[in-house]
Design a protein around this motif. Structure first.
Motif, short mmCIF file in Angstrom:
data_model
loop_
_atom_site.label_atom_id
_atom_site.label_comp_id
_atom_site.label_asym_id
_atom_site.label_seq_id
_atom_site.Cartn_x
_atom_site.Cartn_y
_atom_site.Cartn_z
N PRO A 150 0.79 -1.23 0.00
CA PRO A 150 0.00 0.00 0.00
C PRO A 150 0.82 1.29 0.00
O PRO A 150 0.31 2.35 -0.37
CB PRO A 150 -0.81 -0.13 1.29
CG PRO A 150 0.05 -0.94 2.20
CD PRO A 150 0.76 -1.93 1.30
N GLU A 151 2.08 1.22 0.43
CA GLU A 151 2.89 2.43 0.55
C GLU A 151 3.61 2.75 -0.77
O GLU A 151 4.27 1.89 -1.36
CB GLU A 151 3.93 2.28 1.66
CG GLU A 151 3.33 2.30 3.05
CD GLU A 151 4.40 2.42 4.13
OE1 GLU A 151 5.60 2.32 3.80
OE2 GLU A 151 4.03 2.59 5.30
N VAL A 152 3.46 3.99 -1.19
CA VAL A 152 4.14 4.48 -2.39
C VAL A 152 5.28 5.39 -1.96
O VAL A 152 5.10 6.27 -1.12
CB VAL A 152 3.17 5.25 -3.31
CG1 VAL A 152 3.90 5.76 -4.55
CG2 VAL A 152 2.00 4.37 -3.71
N PHE A 153 6.48 5.17 -2.52
CA PHE A 153 7.63 5.98 -2.16
C PHE A 153 8.47 6.24 -3.41
O PHE A 153 8.34 5.55 -4.42
CB PHE A 153 8.47 5.30 -1.08
CG PHE A 153 9.21 4.07 -1.56
CD1 PHE A 153 10.56 4.14 -1.90
CD2 PHE A 153 8.55 2.86 -1.69
CE1 PHE A 153 11.23 3.01 -2.35
CE2 PHE A 153 9.21 1.73 -2.14
CZ PHE A 153 10.56 1.80 -2.47
N TYR A 154 9.34 7.24 -3.30
CA TYR A 154 10.21 7.58 -4.43
C TYR A 154 11.58 6.93 -4.22
O TYR A 154 12.25 7.17 -3.22
CB TYR A 154 10.37 9.09 -4.56
CG TYR A 154 11.21 9.51 -5.75
CD1 TYR A 154 10.66 9.46 -7.04
CD2 TYR A 154 12.53 9.91 -5.60
CE1 TYR A 154 11.41 9.83 -8.15
CE2 TYR A 154 13.29 10.27 -6.70
CZ TYR A 154 12.73 10.23 -7.97
OH TYR A 154 13.49 10.59 -9.06
N ASP A 155 11.96 6.08 -5.15
CA ASP A 155 13.26 5.41 -5.10
C ASP A 155 14.29 6.29 -5.77
O ASP A 155 14.30 6.46 -7.00
CB ASP A 155 13.16 4.06 -5.82
CG ASP A 155 14.43 3.21 -5.64
OD1 ASP A 155 15.52 3.80 -5.52
OD2 ASP A 155 14.33 1.98 -5.63
N GLY A 187 15.08 6.36 -9.54
CA GLY A 187 14.51 7.57 -10.11
C GLY A 187 13.04 7.45 -10.46
O GLY A 187 12.58 8.06 -11.43
N LYS A 188 12.28 6.68 -9.68
CA LYS A 188 10.86 6.52 -9.98
C LYS A 188 10.10 6.09 -8.72
O LYS A 188 10.71 5.69 -7.72
CB LYS A 188 10.65 5.48 -11.08
CG LYS A 188 11.16 4.09 -10.74
CD LYS A 188 10.94 3.14 -11.91
CE LYS A 188 11.45 1.75 -11.60
NZ LYS A 188 11.24 0.83 -12.74
N LEU A 189 8.77 6.21 -8.81
CA LEU A 189 7.92 5.80 -7.70
C LEU A 189 7.82 4.27 -7.64
O LEU A 189 7.73 3.61 -8.67
CB LEU A 189 6.52 6.39 -7.85
CG LEU A 189 6.39 7.91 -7.70
CD1 LEU A 189 4.97 8.35 -8.02
CD2 LEU A 189 6.78 8.35 -6.30
N LYS A 190 7.82 3.75 -6.42
CA LYS A 190 7.68 2.31 -6.21
C LYS A 190 6.71 2.06 -5.07
O LYS A 190 6.32 2.98 -4.36
CB LYS A 190 9.04 1.67 -5.89
CG LYS A 190 10.00 1.61 -7.06
CD LYS A 190 11.24 0.80 -6.69
CE LYS A 190 12.18 0.64 -7.87
NZ LYS A 190 13.38 -0.17 -7.51
N ARG A 191 6.35 0.80 -4.89
CA ARG A 191 5.47 0.40 -3.80
C ARG A 191 6.21 -0.53 -2.85
O ARG A 191 7.11 -1.25 -3.25
CB ARG A 191 4.22 -0.30 -4.34
CG ARG A 191 3.23 0.62 -5.00
CD ARG A 191 1.99 -0.14 -5.45
NE ARG A 191 0.97 0.77 -5.93
CZ ARG A 191 0.03 1.33 -5.17
NH1 ARG A 191 -0.01 1.04 -3.87
NH2 ARG A 191 -0.86 2.17 -5.66
#
Length: 218
Positions: free
Chosen positions: A127-132, A136-140
Motif C-alpha cells: 500500500p505504501e508508495v515511495f520515491y526510489d 529515479g521513480k515511484l515504487k510500492r
C-alpha cells in the motif's frame, strides 16, 4: 453464499485448461451462468483464510496426524497489462530472477497421510508508495513482510488446533528469526538454504564467532 455457484466455480477451475475468466465460465456453462452472475458472486465478499479454513476444516480433520507437515510457498500470477494498485504490483520472482507485475499469493498447505490441502493464504499487498532515489521513480512497498505473514499463519494454524510437526519452506523463508520462531512453537523445520549462508557447527563455535559458509562444508 450461493453454494451452487461456489461448486460451479470450483469445478470450472479444476477442469478448465484455458484462462480462468468469468466470460470463459459463462461460455462453458452453456448459458446457465452469465458473466455478470459470476462477477457479482466473486465480488460479493472478501475471501480470507478464515473462510478457507471454515470450508476445508472437515476434510483436514479426517486426515490430520501429529506428524503432519505445514508447507509454505508463494506464487505470482502475472498481470502485465493491468493497472497497478496495492495488490497488482511489482514483486520479485525468484524463479525468473527478476521483478514481475502481478498478484503475489503466500500459501500454506497441510500434508498428512498422502493428502495435501490448502489451510491458509495471504495476499501480499504493497500500500505504501515511495520515491526510489536510485531508480529515479515511484515504487510500492509492503507494510508487513512475507516472513511476518508466514509467522502469523503458523500461529493461526496452531490456534485452529491443526496437528502438525514440521514446517517446510524454501530458502526465501529460511531466516534465523523464522527458524527460532518455529522451534519456540515446539515444531521442527525443513528448509532449503543458500550456499552462502553462514552456520556454526556447535554452540562453542557460535560463542566464539566461528561460522562457515554452507558451500564450504562436505
Amino acid at each position: 453464499m450461493d453454494k451452487e455457484m461456489m461448486e460451479t466455480c470450483t469445478d470450472f477451475l479444476l477442469a478448465h485448461n484455458g484462462p480462468a475468466t468469468a466470460t470463459a465460465l459463462a461460455t462453458v456453462s452453456g448459458g446457465e451462468r452469465s458473466h455478470d452472475q459470476v462477477t457479482r458472486f466473486l465480488s460479493g465478499q472478501d475471501y480470507t483464510s478464515k473462510e478457507l479454513w471454515r470450508r476445508v476444516k472437515p476434510a483436514v480433520r479426517r486426515v490430520e496426524s501429529d506428524g503432519g507437515c505445514l508447507i509454505f510457498d508463494d506464487t505470482i500470477q502475472e498481470k502485465e497489462w493491468t493497472d497497478e494498485n496495492e495488490v497488482i504490483c511489482w514483486h520479485f520472482d525468484h524463479v525468473q530472477n527478476r521483478a514481475v507485475k502481478g498478484i503475489n499469493l503466500l500459501n500454506a498447505l497441510y500434508h498428512a497421510q498422502g493428502v495435501t490441502l490448502p489451510v491458509a493464504f495471504e495476499l501480499i499487498k504493497k500500500p505504501e508508495v515511495f520515491y526510489d532515489q536510485a531508480a529515479g521513480k515511484l515504487k510500492r512497498r509492503a507494510t508487513v513482510t512475507k516472513n511476518e505473514h508466514m509467522r502469523a499463519m503458523i500461529t493461526a494454524c496452531a490456534g485452529n488446533q491443526l496437528r502438525f510437526r514440521y514446517v517446510l519452506m524454501d530458502s526465501l523463508f529460511c531466516a534465523n528469526e523464522n527458524l527460532c520462531f518455529i522451534v519456540e512453537k515446539k515444531r521442527h523445520f525443513i528448509a532449503a538454504m543458500k550456499g552462502n549462508r553462514l552456520v556454526a557447527l556447535s554452540l562453542e563455535d557460535k560463542r566464539k564467532g566461528r561460522f562457515q559458509a554452507i558451500s564450504a562444508l562436505e
